[in-house]
Design an enzyme around this catalytic site. Structure first.
Site, mmCIF file in Angstrom:
data_model
loop_
_atom_site.group_PDB
_atom_site.id
_atom_site.type_symbol
_atom_site.label_atom_id
_atom_site.label_comp_id
_atom_site.label_asym_id
_atom_site.label_seq_id
_atom_site.Cartn_x
_atom_site.Cartn_y
_atom_site.Cartn_z
ATOM 1 N N TYR A 142 34.312 48.283 54.754
ATOM 2 C CA TYR A 142 35.562 48.930 54.350
ATOM 3 C C TYR A 142 35.870 50.148 55.217
ATOM 4 C CZ TYR A 142 36.659 46.585 49.903
ATOM 5 O OH TYR A 142 37.043 45.701 48.937
ATOM 6 N N LYS A 192 22.902 39.683 52.213
ATOM 7 C CA LYS A 192 22.985 38.473 53.035
ATOM 8 C C LYS A 192 21.994 38.678 54.187
ATOM 9 C CE LYS A 192 24.889 34.517 54.163
ATOM 10 N NZ LYS A 192 24.693 33.283 53.359
ATOM 11 N N ASP A 224 25.892 34.520 48.421
ATOM 12 C CA ASP A 224 26.481 33.203 48.133
ATOM 13 C C ASP A 224 25.820 32.588 46.900
ATOM 14 O OD1 ASP A 224 24.164 33.047 49.669
ATOM 15 O OD2 ASP A 224 24.853 31.368 50.900
ATOM 16 N N ASP A 248 33.033 43.998 45.584
ATOM 17 C CA ASP A 248 34.458 43.758 45.350
ATOM 18 C C ASP A 248 34.652 42.314 44.901
ATOM 19 O OD1 ASP A 248 37.298 44.195 45.459
ATOM 20 O OD2 ASP A 248 37.309 43.082 47.355
ATOM 21 N N ASP A 252 35.224 40.770 40.695
ATOM 22 C CA ASP A 252 36.372 39.965 40.253
ATOM 23 C C ASP A 252 35.879 38.683 39.589
ATOM 24 O OD1 ASP A 252 38.295 41.731 41.239
ATOM 25 O OD2 ASP A 252 39.505 40.127 42.126
HETATM 26 C C1 IPM Z 1 39.167 46.994 43.889
HETATM 27 C C2 IPM Z 1 40.349 46.635 44.741
HETATM 28 C C3 IPM Z 1 40.390 47.537 45.966
HETATM 29 C C4 IPM Z 1 39.118 47.273 46.752
HETATM 30 C C5 IPM Z 1 41.642 47.392 46.840
HETATM 31 C C6 IPM Z 1 42.906 47.647 46.047
HETATM 32 C C7 IPM Z 1 41.599 48.269 48.042
HETATM 33 O O1 IPM Z 1 40.298 45.281 45.070
HETATM 34 O O2 IPM Z 1 39.104 48.151 43.436
HETATM 35 O O3 IPM Z 1 38.313 46.129 43.661
HETATM 36 O O4 IPM Z 1 39.055 46.342 47.570
HETATM 37 O O5 IPM Z 1 38.147 48.011 46.557
HETATM 38 MG MG MG Z 2 38.748 44.186 44.116
#
Ligand code: IPM
Ligand code: MG
Length: 358
Positions: A142, A192, A224, A248, A252
C-alpha cells in the site's frame, strides 16, 4: 470531563450511516450521564469536491484535536478517473498514515440472530464463527516505494513494492499476540512465504515475537490456503495476523461469510490516541441517498470507539446489546429474512438508539 469525537462521514452512504452511529453514541452517553462533543470534517471525494484535496490539512488537525475519530466511507465512480493522489481512497490511507494507525482490528462474529443470513452451509455455521483479523495498516505494498506506471522498453509498465521492516512486523505481531491473550490464545499468521521475501521475513519475526507469548499457540498459513479455509471452516480461527494487503482481502471475505458486509466494525489504532473507528464496508454508491444502507457495522464501530477509544466499556456493551435486540425483529434489506420487519437505515438507527435508552 467531556470527550471529543471527530466525525468524518465521507462519501456515498457515509453520511447516512455516520448519522446513525452518532445517534447510538449520543444515546449511550446520555444514558450514563457522560458528555460527548462532536466535531466534523471532510474526507474523500467530498473533501476533494470542496477543496481539491481528499485529505485537507484542517481535517488532519481536527482529527488530532479529538479523542477519537469516527469515519463512514469514501469513494465512488464520480472520482474514479482522478490521479491516485487526488482519489478519495488517498484520504483514508493518508489519515491512517498521519495518525500512525498501524493496527487494524476487524472482528468477524456470527451473531446467533443472523445465523439464517450466513452464507456458510448450516453444519459449518453451527460450529460458530468468532475471529478477529489483526491487519497491519500503514505498510506493505500500500505504501512501499518505488511505485508507478512508466515506459519500460517501449511498454507501459506498472509496479509497486511490497515492503516490511522488521520493526513494522514486530509491532503488529505484538498486537496480534496481545489480542489473542484476551481471546482463545491462538494466532494464525498469514503470509505467502513460499513465494515472497517480505513474507519470509514476516514469518521469521512473527515466530520470534511468539517466544514472548508462550501461552499462545502460533500457526502459519499461506494466504491462498487461508482464503479457502475461511469458507471451509472458519471456526478453526481465533486471531488472523496479516499484512496490509492480505488483511484487506481476507477481512472482506470474513465479513461476507457472516451474512453481510454491512455488519462488521473495525478499529484502527496507533501507539497514541486518537484511534479511528469505521465499518469495514465501502461507500456503496449504488444505494447512497436511498435510506437502504445497513447502519449496524457503523453502530458496532461506535461501540468499539467507546470501548477501545474512550474507555467506556459499559456504554459499548449497551450499544452491542441494543443491536442484538434490534436484529430479533428488524432487518435492513441486506440481511432480510422471513418473519422480520424490513426497515431503512434511519429507522434502524432510531430503533437501536431507542433500545439503548430504554
Ligand atoms: C478498507 C478499504 C480501504 C483499504 C480502501 C478504501 C483504501 O478497502 O479499509 O478495507 O484498502 O484499506
Ligand atoms: Mg477493504
Amino acid at each position: 470531563m467531556s470527550k471529543t469525537i471527530c466525525l468524518l462521514p465521507g462519501d456515498g452512504i457515509g453520511t447516512e450511516i455516520v448519522a446513525q452511529g452518532r445517534k447510538a453514541l449520543e444515546a449511550a452517553a446520555k444514558r450514563s450521564g457522560k458528555e460527548l462533543v462532536f466535531t466534523e470534517a471532510l474526507i474523500g471525494g467530498a473533501a476533494y469536491d470542496a477543496t481539491g484535496n481528499p485529505l485537507p490539512a484542517q481535517t488532519v488537525a481536527a482529527c488530532r484535536a479529538a479523542d477519537a475519530v469516527f469515519l463512514g466511507a469514501v469513494g465512488g465512480p464520480k472520482w474514479d478517473s482522478l490521479p491516485p493522489e487526488k482519489r478519495p481512497e488517498k484520504g483514508i490511507l493518508g489519515i491512517r498514515k498521519e495518525l500512525g494507525l498501524f493496527a487494524n482490528l476487524r472482528p468477524a462474529l456470527l451473531l446467533p440472530e443472523l445465523a439464517g443470513a450466513c452464507l456458510l452451509k448450516p453444519e459449518t455455521a453451527q460450529k460458530g464463527l468468532d475471529l478477529i483479523v489483526v491487519r497491519e495498516l500503514t505498510g506493505d505494498i500500500y505504501f512501499g516505494q518505488p511505485r508507478g506506471i512508466e515506459e519500460r522498453n517501449g511498454v507501459r509498465t506498472g509496479y509497486n513494492t511490497m515492503l516490511y521492516s522488521e520493526e513494522e512486523i514486530r509491532r503488529i505481531a505484538r498486537v496480534g499476540f496481545e489480542t489473542a491473550m484476551k481471546r482463545k490464545k491462538c494466532v494464525c499468521s498469514i503470509d505467502k512465504s513460499n513465494v515472497l521475501e517480505t513474507s519470509r521475513l514476516w514469518r521469521e519475526i512473527v515466530s520470534d515475537v511468539a517466544k514472548s507469548y508462550p501461552e499462545v499457540e502460533l500457526s502459519h498459513m499461506y494466504v491462498d490456503n487461508a482464503a479457502m479455509q475461511l469458507v471451509r471452516d472458519p471456526s478453526q480461527f481465533d486471531v488472523l495476523l496479516t499484512g496490509n494487503l492480505f488483511g484487506d482481502i481476507l477481512s472482506d471475505e470474513a465479513a461476507a461469510i457472516t451474512g453481510s458486509l454491512g455488519m462488521l466494525p473495525s478499529a484502527s489504532m496507533g501507539s497514541t490516541a486518537p484511534a479511528l473507528f469505521e465499518p469495514i464496508h465501502g461507500s456503496a454508491p449504488d444505494i447512497a441517498g436511498q435510506d437502504k444502507a445497513n447502519p449496524l457495522a457503523t453502530i458496532l464501530s461506535a461501540a468499539m470507539l467507546l470501548r477501545l477509544g474512550l474507555d467506556m466499556p459499559e456504554e459499548a456493551a449497551c450499544i452491542e446489546q441494543a443491536v442484538s435486540r434490534a436484529l430479533k425483529d428488524y432487518r435492513t434489506a441486506d440481511i432480510m429474512e422471513e418473519g422480520k420487519t424490513l426497515v431503512g437505515c434511519e429507522r434502524m438507527g432510531d430503533i437501536v438508539a431507542g433500545y439503548i435508552l430504554g
